[in-house]
Design a protein around this motif. Structure first.
Motif, PDB file in Angstrom:
ATOM      1  N   UNK A  90      67.063  42.428  85.503  1.00 17.44           N
ATOM      2  CA  UNK A  90      66.141  42.215  84.154  1.00 17.44           C
ATOM      3  C   UNK A  90      65.200  41.102  84.800  1.00 17.44           C
ATOM      4  N   UNK A  91      64.266  40.722  83.776  1.00 19.68           N
ATOM      5  CA  UNK A  91      63.258  39.487  83.960  1.00 19.68           C
ATOM      6  C   UNK A  91      64.239  38.508  84.304  1.00 19.68           C
ATOM      7  N   UNK A  92      63.980  37.625  85.339  1.00 20.83           N
ATOM      8  CA  UNK A  92      64.759  36.454  85.503  1.00 20.83           C
ATOM      9  C   UNK A  92      64.713  35.501  84.371  1.00 20.83           C
ATOM     10  N   UNK A  93      65.623  34.988  84.045  1.00 16.00           N
ATOM     11  CA  UNK A  93      65.583  33.930  82.819  1.00 16.00           C
ATOM     12  C   UNK A  93      64.710  32.570  82.961  1.00 16.00           C
ATOM     13  N   UNK A 104      72.716  43.167  79.590  1.00 12.57           N
ATOM     14  CA  UNK A 104      73.339  41.966  80.500  1.00 12.57           C
ATOM     15  C   UNK A 104      72.443  40.956  80.308  1.00 12.57           C
ATOM     16  N   UNK A 105      71.047  41.116  79.454  1.00 13.32           N
ATOM     17  CA  UNK A 105      70.103  39.969  79.407  1.00 13.32           C
ATOM     18  C   UNK A 105      70.499  38.948  78.309  1.00 13.32           C
ATOM     19  N   UNK A 106      70.396  37.741  78.540  1.00 13.47           N
ATOM     20  CA  UNK A 106      70.882  36.743  77.416  1.00 13.47           C
ATOM     21  C   UNK A 106      69.668  36.768  76.359  1.00 13.47           C
ATOM     22  N   UNK A 135      67.758  38.175  70.857  1.00 14.43           N
ATOM     23  CA  UNK A 135      66.793  38.479  70.044  1.00 14.43           C
ATOM     24  C   UNK A 135      66.810  39.847  69.850  1.00 14.43           C
ATOM     25  N   UNK A 136      67.923  40.942  70.244  1.00 16.72           N
ATOM     26  CA  UNK A 136      67.686  42.197  70.279  1.00 16.72           C
ATOM     27  C   UNK A 136      67.949  43.019  68.770  1.00 16.72           C
ATOM     28  N   UNK A 137      67.833  42.363  67.901  1.00 18.30           N
ATOM     29  CA  UNK A 137      67.748  42.954  66.509  1.00 18.30           C
ATOM     30  C   UNK A 137      69.032  43.657  66.393  1.00 18.30           C
ATOM     31  N   UNK A 138      70.174  42.966  67.081  1.00 14.21           N
ATOM     32  CA  UNK A 138      71.429  43.418  66.453  1.00 14.21           C
ATOM     33  C   UNK A 138      71.796  44.853  67.467  1.00 14.21           C
TER      34      UNK A 138
END
Ligand code: HEM
Length: 409
Positions: free
Chosen positions: A406-409, A207-209, A214-217
């Motif tokens: 998650x970490x706040x954007x 759920x983190x943009x 960047x999540x490597x697919x």
């Protein structure tokens, strides 16, 4: 998606379809084909599925439900009171969480008390090297593991790296404790909590943009392969370094050290068919899963800088030791990984460390057989560990808790 449907997807679409989905975003298709045989594992047999497509289905479903129904604060509050391996689970846990934890806290049938005790003694005499290798060396390797660096960066804990390092150290240090797997130790507690944290992260990070970008697919983080990659950056890397530094390690100690990490992998939810049975099997798996994926990322470079800055501040509050810390980190992980992590080259300190290190090892090794040295060395190492934890948490202490954001954007 549950395990069965993932497996179905692999079988129906063929490995090519699945690998294609991953390769679309993976840097230079760096991941090797999974050929490591389950016959080399502690299980000795298995389905042989690529662990890149295997997660931890039961607890993943459970934690997704705990988060979605708003139970995280209640569960965390109760988990705080669960601190010893032999302690009954706190009353009041939701029934499904209780049932999972009761089963997850059981040691595998192949756990060998004698070996675990021997590993504790080995950690006692070699704590100096192991803390350095697992703490600083493993830390610097982990920031050159793109999937790990990014998931740490974009998860809740990424916003407070000091606390995050302290929490991770809790498990690392607990493994090295004399009573690690004894009834009064706490590795089982930390490992079961970590297994639940990882499952929560699998639900949250998609759920983190930032992570998705960047999540490597990867669609779900922290696969079984990812966990083994990190495992190698701790256990296999440490043993390889001890061999390289010619620290004498009797075979029985090497086997015991492997065993404590095998049991820990199992307790973290890794299937037995992926846990190497011998150091040879570990080395060959590491070559296949760890070496090819090491790479530089913006997140990894930033995390490395924060970690080394913290270490420099610990050793000297004025921060003047940063060049020395940089040189030590480079020495521990080598030029290739140091360059990926953006660690500056410090020619002067680099030469000093390379010259002094073998002498330091020889000095320590000569002292170890003397009476009283192992307990004394242990006490000093233990004081350092406690200091690090105290320092990193600013005296507040820390505990492993299930994240619900998650970490706040
Ligand atoms: C959390 C250890 C593998 C990503 C944790 C925690 C520990 C830990 C002790 C709890 C502390 C905390 O909440 O920060 C380990 C060990 C591993 C391993 C021993 C393998 C041997 C991985 C891998 C990834 C990963 C492979 C990602 C690819 C994370 C993340 C958190 C976490 C994102 C949560 C941080 C947060 O709360 O925001 N891990 N881990 N870990 N781990 Fe791992």
């Amino acid at each position: 998606m549950d395990g069965l449907s993932r497996r179905k997807m692999l079988m129906a679409g063929g490995a090519f379809g699945a690998a294609g989905a991953l390769a679309a975003a993976s840097p230079a298709g760096a991941r090797s084909l999974w050929t490591w045989a389950p016959s080399a594992s502690v299980a000795g047999t298995g389905e042989g599925l690529d662990p890149q497509w295997v997660w931890d289905d039961e607890v993943d479903r459970l934690m997704a439900s705990v988060i979605d129904r708003g139970d995280v604060p209640r569960v965390n509050e109760l988990l705080r009171t669960w601190t010893r391996n032999d302690q009954a689970l706190p009353a009041g846990l939701p029934q499904d969480v209780h049932d999972f934890m009761e089963q997850a806290r059981q040691l595998p049938s192949w756990a060998d008390r004698g070996k675990l005790e021997r590993a504790a003694a080995f950690n006692k005499s070699r704590g100096f090297y192991l803390n350095l290798l697992n703490g600083v060396g493993g830390g610097m390797l982990s920031t050159a593991i793109p999937r790990e660096a990014r998931s740490v960066y974009y998860s809740k804990g990424g916003a407070d790296m000091e606390d995050r390092v302290a929490k991770t150290s809790l498990l690392g240090f607990a493994i090295g404790d004399l009573n690690a797997y004894r009834p009064d130790g706490d590795v089982i507690v930390h490992a079961v909590k970590t297994r639940m944290v990882h499952a929560a992260v699998r639900h949250l990070l998609p759920q983190s943009p930032g992570w998705t970008r960047t999540g490597d697919g990867q669609k779900i983080p922290i696969s079984q392969a990812d966990i083994m990659v990190t495992w190698h950056s701790l256990a296999t890397y440490a043993m390889q370094k001890l061999v390289e530094w010619k620290v004498p390690v009797p075979d029985a100690d090497a086997a015991a050290y492997l065993h404590v990490w095998q049991v820990t992998a199992h307790m973290l939810g890794v299937r037995d068919e992926y846990i190497p049975a011998t150091w040879d099997a570990a080395n060959s798996q590491s070559e296949q899963v760890l070496d090819p994926i090491l790479a530089s990322t913006r997140e990894g470079v930033e995390l490395t800088d924060i970690l080394l800055g913290q270490l420099a501040e610990q050793t000297s509050p004025g921060g003047i030791d940063r060049p020395l810390v940089d040189a030590l980190a480079r020495f521990l992980v080598g030029d290739r990984v140091a360059d990926m992590d953006g660690i500056p080259e410090e020619a002067f300190w680099g030469k000093v460390i390379a010259t002094v290190w073998p002498k330091l090892i020889a000095f320590r090794e000569k002292l170890i057989p003397l009476p009283l040295v192992p307990p004394l060395a242990w006490t000093i190492d233990e004081a350092a560990r406690q200091y690090i934890l105290f320092y990193l948490t600013k005296g507040r202490g820390t505990r492993i808790e299930i994240p619900d954001t998650n970490r706040p954007d």
